[in-house]
Design an enzyme around this catalytic site. Structure first.
Site, PDB file in Angstrom:
ATOM      1  N   ASN A 209       5.855  17.437  29.114  1.00  0.00           N
ATOM      2  CA  ASN A 209       5.876  16.242  27.781  1.00  0.00           C
ATOM      3  C   ASN A 209       7.223  15.306  27.789  1.00  0.00           C
ATOM      4  OD1 ASN A 209       7.533  17.932  25.647  1.00  0.00           O
ATOM      5  ND2 ASN A 209       5.554  18.648  26.031  1.00  0.00           N
ATOM      6  N   TYR A 210       7.522  14.898  27.456  1.00  0.00           N
ATOM      7  CA  TYR A 210       8.882  14.249  27.610  1.00  0.00           C
ATOM      8  C   TYR A 210      10.327  14.761  26.553  1.00  0.00           C
ATOM      9  CZ  TYR A 210       6.448  10.691  30.319  1.00  0.00           C
ATOM     10  OH  TYR A 210       5.923   9.503  30.674  1.00  0.00           O
TER      11      TYR A 210
END
Ligand code: PMT
Length: 397
Positions: A209-210
Site C-alpha cells: 500500500n502507499y
C-alpha cells in the site's frame, strides 16, 4: 519542542565545523534561539559572519569582547541556556572541560551552566582512542554530559576509523530527547507501528500500500520528545530512524504481529499507525512468475489482526484510514478491536493520509466523543494524540 528554547552551540576546531554550522541552521529553523560560541580554532574553519547569517544572532568568540548582552555578565550565556551543544567537540575542548578549565568563552559557559550539555566529538580515530581522550570522556559522562558519536567513516587524515562527527539530524534528535527527558511520558514504554506491510507474491513482487511511514515516525519522535522509551516496529520505508528510538524492521503483517506482540511486553502504550495488509497471497511462488497471455488470479488469505491480538494493561490506539463514511467506519473498528482511542483518518482530504507531511484526523474515544483537528503537520497530530493518551495511562510509571 525547540520553539523559543535558548540553545548554546559551541563550535571548536575541526573539519566538521561546517556540520556545526548546519546544526545552527537546523536549530534556528526549528524556532530555537541559537547563541553560537566559536573557539579560536573553530574560527579557522567557519567564520562568525556565516554563523551569524545562519542564526540571525550575534556570534560570541571572545570572553573580553563586550558585545550585546554578554556585556552584562561573562556567565550570562550559560546561565540562561536551556541546553548547551558542542558540535564538533575537539579532543582539546573535551580535555579542558574534563579539567574544569575556563580559559575560553565556551569552556567558561559550560562551567557556568546548569543546563544539560551534549557533546558531539570529532577528531582523528587515533586521538579518539587515546587513553587520555577516553579518560576525559568518562569523566564528562560521569558528570552527566551526554556524548553522541563519533561515527565510523573516512576521516580528514584520509584514514578510516571512529572519529567522524555524527550528522546534525542525529544531534537535533539527541537534543530533543535530552530536553524532553522529564516529559509526561518519562519512564513509559511506547510501541509504535509504521509503514505499509509488504506481502510477497514471488521473489520480485508483493501486495502493498502507499504508506510512507511518516505518521508513525512522527509519533515515535513525539513520544521520544516527551521522555518515553520508544520501540518503532516499521515496515520498509525510506525514512531514517529517529535518534534514540529502537527500530524493529519487519516486512509482512505476520512479522509485524510477532514484533509488536514481543515489544508490548511491559509497554504502557501501543499506537498502530501502520497500514497493515488485511490479506496476503495464500502462496509465495518460489520463482518469479512468468508473463503469459492468460489472465491470472491471486488467492488471498486474511492476515492476523494485530491490534485485536495484543492484550494486557496498556493503552491501545488504532488508526482508521477511510475513503468513505469516516466516522461510522472508524467507530466500528474501535469497538471491534476494543481500543481506547481511534484516529479517524480521511485519506480523501487534501494534504491528508498517505505520503503527505500533514494530516487531517478526528480522534474518537471510548465514549464516542470526537475531536476533529485542523490540518496539521504529522508531528503536531502526534503531539495532540499523545495529549489524549497521557491521561489514559493505566499503571504508574
Ligand atoms: O504512513 P503515512 O504515509 O504517513 O500515512 C499514514 C497512514 C494513512 C497510513 C496512517 O495515518 C493511518 O491511517 N494508518 C492506518 C491505516 C490502516 O491500515 O487502517 P485500517 O483501517 O486498515 O486498520 C485499522 C487499524 O488496525 C490500524 O491501526 C491498523 O494498524 C490496524 N490493523 C490493521 C490490519 C491488521 N491486520 N492488523 C491491525 O492491527
Amino acid at each position: 519542542m525547540l520553539e523559543g528554547k535558548r540553545i548554546v552551540v559551541g563550535i571548536t576546531g575541526s573539519i566538521a565545523a561546517h556540520k556545526g554550522a548546519d546544526l545552527v541552521s537546523k536549530l534556528t529553523q526549528a524556532g530555537a534561539k541559537v547563541d553560537v560560541v566559536l573557539t579560536e580554532s573553530g574560527a579557522r574553519f567557519v567564520t562568525p559572519v556565516a554563523l551569524q547569517g545562519l542564526s540571525g544572532r550575534p556570534v560570541y568568540t571572545d570572553v573580553f569582547a563586550a558585545t550585546g548582552d554578554l556585556a552584562i555578565s561573562h556567565v550570562e550565556l550559560g546561565r540562561r541556556a536551556d541546553a548547551v551543544v558542542i558540535a564538533p567537540a575537539s579532543a582539546a575542548t573535551m580535555a579542558r572541560l574534563a579539567h574544569g578549565l575556563a580559559d575560553n568563552l565556551l569552556c567558561l559557559t559550560v562551567l557556568a551552566t546548569e543546563a544539560p550539555v551534549l557533546l558531539a566529538p570529532a577528531m582523528d580515530a587515533l586521538m579518539f582512542e587515546n587513553a587520555a581522550t577516553q579518560a576525559n570522556l568518562a569523566i564528562l559522562r560521569e558528570r552527566g554530559m551526554t556524548i553522541i558519536g563519533p561515527a565510523e567513516g573516512r576521516l580528514a587524515s584520509g584514514m578510516r576509523g571512529r572519529g567522524r562527527m555524527v550528522e546534525p539530524e542525529a544531534i537535533v534528535g539527541a537534543l530533543r530527547r535530552l530536553l524532553g527527558r522529564s516529559g509526561d511520558l518519562a519512564g513509559r514504554k511506547v510501541v509504535v507501528s509504521a509503514g505499509g506491510t509488504q506481502e510477497p507474491i514471488d521473489p520480485v513482487r508483493y501486495v502493498g500500500n502507499y504508506s510512507s511511514g511518516k505518521m508513525g515516525y512522527a509519533i515515535a519522535e513525539a513520544a521520544r520528545d516527551r521522555g518515553a522509551r520508544v520501540v518503532l516496529v516499521s515496515a520498509p520505508v525510506a525514512l531514517s530512524t529517529p535518534y534514540g528510538v529502537e527500530k524493529v524492521p519487519v516486512t509482512t503483517a505476520e512479522e509485524m504481529r510477532d514484533a509488536v506482540v514481543a515489544a508490548c511486553a511491559g509497554a504502557d502504550v501501543l499506537i498502530m499507525a501502520a497500514a497493515v495488509a488485511d490479506y496476503r497471497p495464500a502462496e509465495r511462488a518460489g520463482q518469479k512468475i512468468k508473463r503469459t497471455k492468460e489472465g491470472m488470479t491471486l488467492d488471498l488469505v486474511p492476515t492476523p489482526d494485530i491490534l485485536a491480538e495484543v492484550k494486557g494493561d496498556l493503552v491501545r490506539v488504532g488508526f482508521a484510514a477511510e475513503s468513505e463514511d469516516l466516522m461510522r467506519n472508524a467507530s466500528e473498528k474501535m469497538a471491534r478491536k476494543g481500543l481506547d482511542l481511534i484516529v479517524a483518518n480521511d485519506i480523501t482530504a487534501a494534504g491528508s493520509g498517505f505520503g503527505t507531511d500533514t494530516n487531517q484526523v478526528t480522534i474518537i474515544d471510548k465514549s464516542g466523543a470526537a475531536e476533529t483537528l485542523p490540518l496539521l503537520s504529522k508531528y503536531e497530530v502526534a503531539c495532540r494524540l499523545l495529549d489524549r493518551v497521557v491521561p489514559l495511562l493505566k499503571r504508574s510509571s
